[in-house]
Design a protein around this motif. Structure first.
Motif, PDB file in Angstrom:
ATOM      1  N   LEU A  40       0.875  -0.956  -0.356  1.00  0.00           N
ATOM      2  CA  LEU A  40      -0.131  -0.269  -0.291  1.00  0.00           C
ATOM      3  C   LEU A  40       1.093   1.339  -0.260  1.00  0.00           C
ATOM      4  O   LEU A  40       0.080   1.986  -0.151  1.00  0.00           O
ATOM      5  CB  LEU A  40      -1.054  -0.038   1.400  1.00  0.00           C
ATOM      6  N   PHE A  41       2.379   0.848   0.435  1.00  0.00           N
ATOM      7  CA  PHE A  41       2.917   1.815   0.252  1.00  0.00           C
ATOM      8  C   PHE A  41       3.634   2.181  -1.124  1.00  0.00           C
ATOM      9  O   PHE A  41       5.365   1.648  -1.302  1.00  0.00           O
ATOM     10  CB  PHE A  41       4.144   2.501   1.516  1.00  0.00           C
ATOM     11  N   PRO A  42       3.506   2.500  -2.686  1.00  0.00           N
ATOM     12  CA  PRO A  42       4.329   1.957  -3.361  1.00  0.00           C
ATOM     13  C   PRO A  42       5.964   2.818  -3.658  1.00  0.00           C
ATOM     14  O   PRO A  42       6.089   4.203  -3.470  1.00  0.00           O
ATOM     15  CB  PRO A  42       3.599   2.809  -4.539  1.00  0.00           C
ATOM     16  N   HIS A  43       6.690   1.994  -3.313  1.00  0.00           N
ATOM     17  CA  HIS A  43       8.518   2.474  -3.296  1.00  0.00           C
ATOM     18  C   HIS A  43       8.749   2.079  -4.437  1.00  0.00           C
ATOM     19  O   HIS A  43       9.265   1.422  -4.960  1.00  0.00           O
ATOM     20  CB  HIS A  43       8.330   2.595  -1.774  1.00  0.00           C
ATOM     21  N   TRP A  44      10.112   2.850  -3.932  1.00  0.00           N
ATOM     22  CA  TRP A  44      11.710   2.444  -4.893  1.00  0.00           C
ATOM     23  C   TRP A  44      10.589   3.545  -6.167  1.00  0.00           C
ATOM     24  O   TRP A  44      10.733   2.869  -7.324  1.00  0.00           O
ATOM     25  CB  TRP A  44      11.534   1.370  -5.266  1.00  0.00           C
ATOM     26  N   ILE A  45      10.255   4.463  -6.699  1.00  0.00           N
ATOM     27  CA  ILE A  45       9.682   5.101  -7.946  1.00  0.00           C
ATOM     28  C   ILE A  45      10.938   5.814  -8.660  1.00  0.00           C
ATOM     29  O   ILE A  45      12.148   5.759  -8.265  1.00  0.00           O
ATOM     30  CB  ILE A  45       8.424   6.175  -7.581  1.00  0.00           C
ATOM     31  N   THR A 105      -3.231   6.826  -2.192  1.00  0.00           N
ATOM     32  CA  THR A 105      -2.261   5.741  -2.052  1.00  0.00           C
ATOM     33  C   THR A 105      -1.226   7.229  -2.890  1.00  0.00           C
ATOM     34  O   THR A 105       0.242   6.680  -2.465  1.00  0.00           O
ATOM     35  CB  THR A 105      -2.455   5.544  -3.275  1.00  0.00           C
ATOM     36  N   ALA A 106      -1.353   7.951  -3.115  1.00  0.00           N
ATOM     37  CA  ALA A 106      -0.199   9.122  -3.531  1.00  0.00           C
ATOM     38  C   ALA A 106       0.312  10.135  -1.856  1.00  0.00           C
ATOM     39  O   ALA A 106       1.950   9.722  -2.858  1.00  0.00           O
ATOM     40  CB  ALA A 106      -1.023  10.110  -3.862  1.00  0.00           C
ATOM     41  N   LYS A 107      -0.340  10.042  -1.074  1.00  0.00           N
ATOM     42  CA  LYS A 107       0.410  10.533   0.044  1.00  0.00           C
ATOM     43  C   LYS A 107       1.564   9.143   0.386  1.00  0.00           C
ATOM     44  O   LYS A 107       2.511   9.786   0.849  1.00  0.00           O
ATOM     45  CB  LYS A 107       0.020  10.902   0.971  1.00  0.00           C
ATOM     46  N   ARG A 108       0.817   8.314   0.310  1.00  0.00           N
ATOM     47  CA  ARG A 108       1.671   7.243   1.038  1.00  0.00           C
ATOM     48  C   ARG A 108       2.784   6.624   0.055  1.00  0.00           C
ATOM     49  O   ARG A 108       3.949   6.302   0.821  1.00  0.00           O
ATOM     50  CB  ARG A 108       1.286   5.634   1.113  1.00  0.00           C
ATOM     51  N   GLN A 109       2.743   6.686  -0.960  1.00  0.00           N
ATOM     52  CA  GLN A 109       4.159   7.142  -2.046  1.00  0.00           C
ATOM     53  C   GLN A 109       5.220   7.840  -1.570  1.00  0.00           C
ATOM     54  O   GLN A 109       6.522   7.614  -1.603  1.00  0.00           O
ATOM     55  CB  GLN A 109       2.945   7.296  -3.558  1.00  0.00           C
TER      56      GLN A 109
END
Length: 174
Positions: A64-69, A138-142
């Motif tokens: 739920l935390f999109p990471h490594w963008i 989701t954008a804020k978690r990212q």
């Protein structure tokens, strides 16, 4: 980025940051400097804005935390931190670290392979969830999971970070 948190979470986060800084002071030259910490007055302001609330891990998933963008060109967040925290880091055209040296303040180990290094969230994603990120978009978690502007992300020994992450998800403290 205000977040609800428990007093225990705040103390744990500050203690982890302090230990990391202390470990770096006497560390080998294979380390890079961490981002500059905020001023004491800014830290007090952040602390004053915290809301104490009961923790709730219900529904938590690291996914739920999109990471490594992507941060720049072909470089994602992980690769950016590996370059920032390493010494003599050489990257491929795809921005993958092909060589370099990384010092882990958690265990004092020095690594020469990027595969031996994880990027740790000083405020764990599970803790952020407990402290209010469950209500974020989701954008804020990212944004939180990829934050390069605060001393939130640090390169550390992979198996040490993974054992800490397992304890965090189970709700244990170390």
């Amino acid at each position: 980025m205000p977040v609800r948190t428990t007093v225990r979470s705040v103390v744990a986060a500050f203690a982890a940051a302090a230990l990391a800084v202390l470990a770096l002071v006497g560390a080998s030259p294979a380390q890079a400097a961490l981002p500059t910490p905020v001023s004491a007055s800014t830290a007090r302001s952040y602390l004053a804005s915290l809301k104490v609330a009961a923790e709730n891990r219900t529904g938590y998933s690291r996914d739920l935390f999109p990471h490594w963008i992507t941060q720049s060109g072909t470089c994602d967040t992980r690769e950016t931190i590996l370059k920032r925290d390493g010494t003599g880091v050489v990257t491929s055209s795809a921005c993958a670290a092909t060589s370099g040296t990384w010092f882990s303040p958690y265990d004092g180990a020095t690594w020469h392979a990027a595969a031996d290094v994880d990027i740790d969230h000083m405020v764990p994603l599970a803790e952020a969830w407990d402290s209010g990120a469950s209500a974020w978009t989701t954008a804020k978690r990212q944004q939180f999971a990829n934050d390069l502007t605060r001393p939130q992300l640090i390169a550390v020994t992979d198996n040490v970070n993974q054992s800490r992450r397992t304890l965090r998800v189970r709700g244990e403290r170390r």
